[in-house]
Design a protein around this motif. Structure first.
Motif, PDB file in Angstrom:
ATOM      1  N   GLY A   1      41.775  55.896  79.049  1.00 44.44           N
ATOM      2  CA  GLY A   1      42.582  54.690  79.126  1.00 44.44           C
ATOM      3  C   GLY A   1      43.222  54.991  80.258  1.00 44.44           C
ATOM      4  N   THR A   2      43.841  53.367  80.474  1.00 40.94           N
ATOM      5  CA  THR A   2      45.141  52.350  81.362  1.00 40.94           C
ATOM      6  C   THR A   2      46.020  53.392  81.024  1.00 40.94           C
ATOM      7  N   SER A   3      46.709  53.303  80.037  1.00 39.85           N
ATOM      8  CA  SER A   3      47.948  53.871  79.473  1.00 39.85           C
ATOM      9  C   SER A   3      48.237  55.170  80.036  1.00 39.85           C
ATOM     10  N   ASN A   4      47.578  55.877  79.556  1.00 41.43           N
ATOM     11  CA  ASN A   4      46.692  57.593  79.299  1.00 41.43           C
ATOM     12  C   ASN A   4      46.938  57.958  81.290  1.00 41.43           C
ATOM     13  N   LEU A   5      46.125  56.841  82.271  1.00 39.61           N
ATOM     14  CA  LEU A   5      46.399  57.542  83.489  1.00 39.61           C
ATOM     15  C   LEU A   5      47.375  57.069  83.967  1.00 39.61           C
ATOM     16  N   GLU A   6      48.433  56.407  83.431  1.00 38.17           N
ATOM     17  CA  GLU A   6      49.684  55.976  84.038  1.00 38.17           C
ATOM     18  C   GLU A   6      50.906  57.241  83.844  1.00 38.17           C
ATOM     19  N   VAL A   7      50.504  58.495  82.388  1.00 39.94           N
ATOM     20  CA  VAL A   7      50.992  59.232  82.193  1.00 39.94           C
ATOM     21  C   VAL A   7      50.597  60.154  82.988  1.00 39.94           C
TER      22      VAL A   7
END
Length: 249
Positions: A99-105
């Motif tokens: 996921g793209t939000s997890n990638l930001e994490v």
């Protein structure tokens, strides 16, 4: 009122309110509950909404394609990820879904932090290659191109061997009644298995993901420990969503 006019009325209402009730629409449109249930079934078959008990909820407008989501709502994802990082301590074992939000994490994990990270996400494993203190484990399996993750029996079997301190689930839809859902059945099964393995479970959900649902169930809100969202949505969830043991940050 013609059927086409009813359908447009229903879609306009659900776009505004995120949810509609058969009993309310029956009064407003002066038609029977059975007629409206048939209307909702037709609109669901067209992929325009999701039926739930007593009515329907909005269909997620988020694309299932990772590349379509990569450069959207970037500032919001950065804000949410910044809330997640302080939860971690040196030595923690973390399971990160795609996921793209997890990638930001992953992008915000400090370079001097010592963690063990398991992931089935190609973008996340690539992002973490330059972290010298991380112990990285990639969960290999069948490639699911839309989400840039691996799925299948080999991923499921690998998950049975770990009990991570943290599981960070990538999800496109979070609803107060339907819980976490996914557009793909096999991906939903892997996400469910991840949640079952974790000691603490985290979901990052911006406003576009809230109050929407997809066909395949992943988990209920009671299975989640942290819902991470935008600052201006925290109070809304606390006041209007069911009171489970999760914390909203």
């Amino acid at each position: 009122m013609l059927k086409e006019e009813r359908h447009q009325y229903i879609l306009n209402r659900i776009s505004k309110d995120n949810r509609i009730y058969v009993t309310t629409l029956s009064i407003e449109l002066e038609v029977s509950d059975d007629t409206l249930r048939r209307d909702l079934a037709e609109l669901e078959n067209k992929g325009l909404l999701t039926k739930v008990h007593g009515g329907a909820i909005a269909k997620s407008g988020i694309s299932i394609e990772f590349t379509d989501r990569l450069n959207t709502a970037t500032a919001v994802k950065q804000q949410m990820a910044a809330k997640v990082i302080p939860l971690f301590n040196d030595g923690d074992v973390i399971l990160m879904d795609g996921g793209t939000s997890n990638l930001e994490v992953a992008r915000q994990i400090p370079k001097d932090m010592k963690l063990t990270i398991y992931t089935n996400s190609f973008p996340i494993i690539n992002e973490l290659f330059n972290h010298p203190l991380l112990d990285l484990v990639f969960l290999g399996g069948r490639v699911f191109l839309s989400s840039r993750v691996t799925l299948g029996l080999s991923v499921f079997q690998a998950l049975q061997t770990i009990n991570p301190d943290w599981v960070i689930i990538g999800i496109s839809d979070v609803h107060p009644e339907k819980g976490l859902t996914s557009p793909d059945r096999e991906e939903a099964m892997i996400k469910r298995s991840m949640i079952e393995r974790g000691i603490k479970r985290i979901v990052l959900a911006d406003s576009y993901k809230l109050n929407t649902a997809r066909p395949y169930h992943v988990a209920s809100l009671g299975d989640i420990d942290y819902i991470v969202t935008e600052d201006d949505r925290v109070d809304y969830i606390k006041q209007h969503w069911p009171k489970y043991s999760y914390e909203v940050i």
